[in-house]
Structure formats: C-alpha cells, structure tokens
Design an enzyme around this catalytic site. Structure first.
Site, PDB file in Angstrom:
ATOM      1  N   TRP A 128     -17.610  26.647  21.257  1.00 57.76           N
ATOM      2  CA  TRP A 128     -19.014  27.071  21.749  1.00 57.76           C
ATOM      3  C   TRP A 128     -20.178  26.859  20.757  1.00 57.76           C
ATOM      4  CZ3 TRP A 128     -16.449  31.630  24.822  1.00 57.76           C
ATOM      5  CH2 TRP A 128     -16.612  31.111  25.845  1.00 57.76           C
ATOM      6  N   THR A 166     -12.530  24.915  32.146  1.00 61.04           N
ATOM      7  CA  THR A 166     -13.419  24.071  32.964  1.00 61.04           C
ATOM      8  C   THR A 166     -14.828  24.367  32.640  1.00 61.04           C
ATOM      9  OG1 THR A 166     -13.671  26.031  34.534  1.00 61.04           O
ATOM     10  CG2 THR A 166     -11.981  24.403  35.131  1.00 61.04           C
ATOM     11  N   ASP A 167     -15.066  25.265  31.517  1.00 56.81           N
ATOM     12  CA  ASP A 167     -16.310  25.507  30.994  1.00 56.81           C
ATOM     13  C   ASP A 167     -16.987  24.318  30.368  1.00 56.81           C
ATOM     14  OD1 ASP A 167     -18.125  27.871  30.115  1.00 56.81           O
ATOM     15  OD2 ASP A 167     -18.033  26.692  28.345  1.00 56.81           O
ATOM     16  N   TYR A 168     -18.291  23.850  30.627  1.00 58.35           N
ATOM     17  CA  TYR A 168     -18.899  22.708  30.073  1.00 58.35           C
ATOM     18  C   TYR A 168     -19.084  23.042  28.406  1.00 58.35           C
ATOM     19  CZ  TYR A 168     -22.278  18.991  28.997  1.00 58.35           C
ATOM     20  OH  TYR A 168     -22.857  17.978  28.486  1.00 58.35           O
ATOM     21  N   TRP A 213     -13.374  30.875  36.534  1.00 65.39           N
ATOM     22  CA  TRP A 213     -14.044  30.860  35.272  1.00 65.39           C
ATOM     23  C   TRP A 213     -14.879  32.246  35.097  1.00 65.39           C
ATOM     24  CZ3 TRP A 213     -19.345  31.622  34.482  1.00 65.39           C
ATOM     25  CH2 TRP A 213     -19.937  31.333  33.332  1.00 65.39           C
TER      26      TRP A 213
END
Length: 213
Positions: A208, A166-168, A148
C-alpha cells in the site's frame, strides 16, 4: 459495549515480520528500506458490530460523506456513543434512509444487527479465539459484507497473515514494486504471496505504501 483502543502494531509484526519478509523477498526488502519503519495501527479490542456497521456505511463513499452519514445515524440514538444492534432494528427504515443510507445499506445494517443478536457475528471476546478463516466464513453471511471487507477488519484487529488479493491498492503496489506492466490477478498475487507467510499483513502494508511514492 466494547470500546476500541488504539495501540501500536504488535512487536512481532514490527520486528519478526519485517525480518522474515526482507529475508524471503529481496525486491520487497529494498522497498521496505525505502519506506521505513512498519507503522500500521491496530485495534487491540474491536467491537465487530461497530466496525462492520461503519464499513457498510463507508462503502463506495468518500470519507467525508460517509462520516457525515454515520454521524446522522448515531444521532438517531440520543445519549449513546454508538447504536447497539437492538437500536438499529428498532429504527424505521425511513429514518435510516433520511439519515443518508441507501436502501441496500439500510437492509445491510439491519441484517448485521439481527445476525449480531443471533450470534452469527461473534462477540469481541469470542472473535479473539477464532481463526481468520472462521471469521471470514461467519461474517460474509451478513448482507453487504464481502471477503474484502472482512480482510480489512482482520487487519485492523492486528491479524498477522492477511493478504487482500482483490484490493486495487495492493495490486497497484505490487505492479510498482516489481515493475510489472499489468496488475497481478488475485490468483497470481496469492501464489507469489506464499513466500511472505505468516506475515502477509506486513507485506500488504508495504505494498500500500508504494502508492505514496
């Protein structure tokens, strides 16, 4: 030491990337229209050691606290804008700990410094010629640097096809944009994201932005 330079995102991502994704994915196209222009900033010339050391310091801390600690570490090397690898290796662990680094982060920045001098961490010039996968493979060898972290680094470099599954924030953005009940798994997100190639960085940025609404 290479000084980083802030520049607007490449014209390719701004125009070709947005056009490609809008055509390939109607749902994301509607979200793109709502968000507006693609405004990601990239580093035209990035110093891997500086960027990765900063990433290590910032891990699991809020921005203000991390900035304070990084400033203290920099202050341990008077007269320098940023420590060089040899500077970090010459500093006693106790001084780095007193500046606010945890034991693990102290070990990580020293490992980063040593691997930079050993050539495991590529130079600014060398890294420009490497593929995304080659960079990831090399940099995850450093203690405290995971995939990440490298993906965030690649996005800052302006690499066009990065999707940190995997980034929330990206998972949450996907859930909101596509009106899902649950967060997507990294595997499911990677599979869906195939339609965004070779501009997955553009899709990541817009996902995002979904958290801003």
């Amino acid at each position: 030491m290479q000084i980083s330079l802030r520049l607007d995102t490449t014209l390719d991502m701004k125009k070709a990337g947005v056009k490609h994704i809008s055509k390939a994915d109607r749902t994301l196209a509607r979200h793109i229209k709502r968000v507006g222009p693609f405004e990601l900033k990239v580093e035209a010339k990035i110093n891997p050691f500086e960027a990765l050391m900063s990433s290590i310091v910032y891990q699991q801390l809020n921005g203000k606290a991390a900035s304070t600690i990084l400033g203290r570490v920099v202050a341990l090397c008077p007269g320098k804008r940023f420590p060089r690898p040899e500077d970090i290796l010459s500093l006693p662990d106790e001084k780095l700990r007193a500046a606010g680094l945890s034991r693990n982060k102290t070990l990580a920045v020293k490992d980063l410094a040593q691997k930079t001098l050993d050539g495991v961490v590529p130079t600014s010039r060398a890294i420009q010629k490497m593929s995304d996968d080659e960079i990831i493979e090399r940099l995850v060898e450093v203690r405290g640097i995971g995939r990440w972290t490298v993906e965030m680094f690649l996005i800052k470099m302006g690499r066009e096809d990065i999707l940190p599954t995997t980034d929330y924030g990206i998972q949450q953005g996907f859930k909101l944009v596509y009106k899902k009940r649950k967060l997507p798994t990294p595997k499911a997100l990677a599979l869906y994201g195939e339609r965004w190639r070779p501009y997955r960085t553009v899709a990541s940025w817009y996902l995002w932005r979904a958290l801003d609404f």
